[in-house]
Design a protein around this motif. Sequence first.
Motif, mmCIF file in Angstrom:
data_model
loop_
_atom_site.group_PDB
_atom_site.id
_atom_site.type_symbol
_atom_site.label_atom_id
_atom_site.label_comp_id
_atom_site.label_asym_id
_atom_site.label_seq_id
_atom_site.Cartn_x
_atom_site.Cartn_y
_atom_site.Cartn_z
ATOM 1 N N GLY A 149 -6.182 -3.740 1.805
ATOM 2 C CA GLY A 149 -4.879 -3.307 1.476
ATOM 3 C C GLY A 149 -3.800 -3.451 2.201
ATOM 4 O O GLY A 149 -2.925 -2.710 2.313
ATOM 5 N N ILE A 150 -3.771 -4.411 2.861
ATOM 6 C CA ILE A 150 -2.181 -5.057 3.609
ATOM 7 C C ILE A 150 -2.086 -6.341 3.444
ATOM 8 O O ILE A 150 -2.660 -7.435 3.007
ATOM 9 N N HIS A 151 -1.047 -6.504 3.091
ATOM 10 C CA HIS A 151 -0.055 -7.687 2.683
ATOM 11 C C HIS A 151 -0.214 -8.829 3.407
ATOM 12 O O HIS A 151 0.728 -8.469 4.591
ATOM 13 N N ILE A 152 0.243 -9.756 3.283
ATOM 14 C CA ILE A 152 0.090 -11.152 4.098
ATOM 15 C C ILE A 152 1.699 -11.680 3.578
ATOM 16 O O ILE A 152 1.815 -11.682 2.422
ATOM 17 N N THR A 153 2.964 -11.877 4.891
ATOM 18 C CA THR A 153 3.690 -12.905 4.271
ATOM 19 C C THR A 153 3.935 -13.733 4.702
ATOM 20 O O THR A 153 3.576 -13.650 5.878
ATOM 21 N N GLY A 154 4.313 -14.356 4.594
ATOM 22 C CA GLY A 154 3.880 -16.138 5.388
ATOM 23 C C GLY A 154 4.993 -16.094 5.791
ATOM 24 O O GLY A 154 6.189 -16.868 4.454
ATOM 25 N N TYR A 155 5.017 -16.711 7.413
ATOM 26 C CA TYR A 155 5.738 -17.359 7.760
ATOM 27 C C TYR A 155 5.869 -18.509 7.884
ATOM 28 O O TYR A 155 4.772 -19.401 7.993
ATOM 29 N N HIS B 298 -6.750 -13.693 5.177
ATOM 30 C CA HIS B 298 -6.884 -13.264 4.148
ATOM 31 C C HIS B 298 -7.534 -12.361 3.263
ATOM 32 O O HIS B 298 -7.031 -11.497 2.989
ATOM 33 N N GLU B 299 -9.329 -12.434 3.496
ATOM 34 C CA GLU B 299 -9.837 -11.886 2.891
ATOM 35 C C GLU B 299 -9.925 -10.677 3.894
ATOM 36 O O GLU B 299 -10.109 -9.498 3.334
ATOM 37 N N PHE B 300 -9.535 -10.415 5.276
ATOM 38 C CA PHE B 300 -9.186 -8.949 6.225
ATOM 39 C C PHE B 300 -8.350 -7.731 5.965
ATOM 40 O O PHE B 300 -8.281 -6.833 5.157
ATOM 41 N N CYS B 301 -7.449 -8.858 5.303
ATOM 42 C CA CYS B 301 -6.367 -8.333 4.891
ATOM 43 C C CYS B 301 -6.604 -7.489 2.959
ATOM 44 O O CYS B 301 -6.291 -5.829 3.396
ATOM 45 N N LYS B 302 -6.972 -8.700 2.813
ATOM 46 C CA LYS B 302 -7.180 -8.061 1.075
ATOM 47 C C LYS B 302 -7.881 -6.645 1.095
ATOM 48 O O LYS B 302 -8.546 -5.736 0.714
ATOM 49 N N SER B 303 -9.197 -6.764 2.229
ATOM 50 C CA SER B 303 -10.223 -5.452 1.790
ATOM 51 C C SER B 303 -9.329 -4.525 2.101
ATOM 52 O O SER B 303 -9.793 -3.713 1.905
ATOM 53 N N ASN C 281 0.570 -1.159 -0.128
ATOM 54 C CA ASN C 281 -0.215 -0.046 0.130
ATOM 55 C C ASN C 281 0.329 1.019 -0.275
ATOM 56 O O ASN C 281 0.826 2.930 -0.355
ATOM 57 N N THR C 282 2.324 1.274 -0.051
ATOM 58 C CA THR C 282 3.098 2.133 0.001
ATOM 59 C C THR C 282 3.661 1.824 -1.695
ATOM 60 O O THR C 282 4.283 3.703 -1.782
ATOM 61 N N GLY C 283 3.105 2.084 -2.382
ATOM 62 C CA GLY C 283 3.588 1.895 -3.596
ATOM 63 C C GLY C 283 4.501 0.412 -3.815
ATOM 64 O O GLY C 283 4.929 0.649 -5.208
#
Length: 315
Positions: free
Chosen positions: A200-206, A193-198, A11-13
């Motif tokens: 604009g927060i990217h998920i990094t999977g650890y 995943h759905e919440f973050c998508k809505s 979301n920062t570009g």
Amino acid sequence: MAKAIRFFELNTGAKIPSVGLGTWQSSPGVVGEAVALAVKGGYRHIDCAEIYENQKEIGTVLKKLFDDGVVKREDLWITSKLWCNSHAPEDVPESLNRTLQDLHLDYLDLFLVHWPVSMKKGSVGFEPENLTQPDIPSTWKAMEALYDSGKARAIGVSNFSVKKLGDLLAVARVPPAVNQVESHPVWQQHKLHEFCKSKGIHITGYSPLGSPGTGSIKTEVLKNPVLSKVAEKLSKSPAQVALRWGLQMGHSILPKSTNEARIKENFDVFDWSIPEDLFAKFSEIEQERLIKGTGFVHETLGAYKNIEELWDGEL
Ligand SMILES: NC(=O)c1ccc[n+]([C@@H]2O[C@H](COP(=O)([O-])OP(=O)(O)OC[C@H]3O[C@@H](n4cnc5c(N)ncnc54)[C@H](OP(=O)(O)O)[C@@H]3O)[C@@H](O)[C@H]2O)c1
């Protein structure tokens, strides 16, 4: 058709490279070599943290890679994390400065609040006596100041539930760019995943391979029958299929390895894909959180009495 997924836009570009090298439990003496092998093999993203106690060695190697012209600083993505003992607003910039000094860098691409958990300033170890009450809004304000200063080009969180992200978004001036959380075929995180998508927060999977080297984890993700079957059909290893699943979910992923062959194997995930019919099979996998954070909960000390409270019931 094979789909290359090499970056995700935040979301920062900024564009975060989709595969990063994990460095937790990469011992001193081997982590530097692993980072060098990874970067020479094409990795452009290294996931670090002060608590991993290996940033100095990583810093020495990064400096050599830059000095030798192997890679330019601007072509690498370096993430690090604020440990729980540095949540006080005045400790946040100090923590970043220590990390920058150890890594021989003048900025991070991403700085994360490692856990929604606070520990006494300067405390070492995981004794429950160290646990204190987190004040995430104050910590986040200090993170925002680091973003403003340019020393952290993006800021985010890690191990945040939907509830905790929602609470943070309600007070944040700069929304988190990333939530770094456990994610692999046995813990798929669809709700988050759905919440973050809505938002604009990217998920990094650890722990994208299920952290097989962690003794306390008994479930073997890489031996899951769905994964094995898909791997066999595609002539890939179960590890590659687990990683490719993460990429196709839209997550960046952080496989950790200090072994040259496995570092290479884990990066060979771009020029093929899991076809839709096989991807659908992952919904059959029984779900289980493997990194539970039990060391951060206590009946009377700290903020969370049990893991249900830590994860706001998202178990
Ligand atoms: N934010 C957080 O709270 C948090 C928590 C956990 C992890 N992380 C980050 O995520 C990274 C990855 O997670 P993780 O270290 O828990 O686990 P992981 O990447 O899921 O698994 C690492 C383990 O798998 C082995 N391995 C690597 N490649 C393999 C392959 N192709 N086939 C079979 N085994 C393979 C590694 O051994 P070798 O080294 O011998 O190859 C190591 O024992 C961490 O290193 C850290 O950077 C963040």
